[in-house]
Design an enzyme around this catalytic site. Sequence first.
Site: not given
Ligand SMILES: O=C(CO)COP(=O)(O)O
Length: 253
Positions: A9-11, A237-238, A170, A98, A176, A216, A100
Amino acid sequence: MRQKIVAGNWKMNNTLDEGLKLTSEIVNMVNDEVNTDVRVILAPPFVHLTQVRGLVKDSEKISLSAQNCNENDEGAFTGEISAEMLASVGVQYVILGHSERREYFDETNEQLAKKIDIALANNLKPIFCCGESLEVRENGLFKEFVSNQISDSLFHLGEEDLKKVVIAYEPIWAIGTGKTASTEQAQEMHAVIRELLAERYGADVAENISILYGGSCKPSNAPELFACKDVDGGLIGGASLKSRDFLDIIKSF
Ligand SMILES: O=C(CO)COP(=O)(O)O
C-alpha cells in the site's frame, strides 16, 4: 490451501516516475527471485494505476489494487473514483476501510458495507482493513471492537461474495510507528477473526479466507509473522516503497 498474499500500500507516496521505477524493479525481482505461489499486489495512487497496469499486466504473480473507491455508482461526487472506473482500467483489488480513511475521512462501518457491495458488483476483490487503536487495545476490548468492524461491514454478504474478500488486520498502534504486533498478538487476533468467520459462514469458508497482517511489517519481522498459523501474508506500507525490502518480505514465507 489459502492464498498467500503480500500487498504493498503506497498510500500518498511517489510521483508517477518514481512509481513506475519502483514497479519495474519489483516486476524484475519477482520474475527473477519469486518461485513460490504468493500473490503480490501493488496498490499505487489512483493516477498511477493505468501505467502501473501496463508494467504488471504480463506478470502472473502481480495484481493491481486501488486504495479506495466511492460507495455510489456514479454521479456528482467531485473528486471521487467509482468501482466501475477502477475495473475499467484493469484493477483487480481495492483496499477498503483502511484506518487512515476511517480516521481522516470519517468512514463508518455502514459506509464500508456499501463500498464492499459496489466493489464486488464490479468484480473487484475487497481488501477489508480492520484494527483497533492503542486506547482500545489497552482497555482490553480489542477483540470485540475488531469483531464488530467485520460483522458490521461484511456479514450481510452471502457466502460466495464473502469468499472474494481478503481481510487485513492492522492494529493502528503498529502502523508507521515501528512498533510491530508480536507474533502472539497477531496470531491471537487472526484466530479470533477466523473463528468469527467460521461461526457465521462455516469452517470451510473461514479456512479459505486470507487474513493479512499490517503494521510496521519489514524484512526482519515478516518471517516470524508469516509463520503464524492464521497469518496469510501482509499489507505493507513503508517497506513497500523500497523494492529490495518489499521483495525480501515477499520471500519471507
Ligand atoms: O498501513 C499499513 C498498510 O496499509 C501499514 O503501514 P506501515 O507498514 O508503514 O506500518
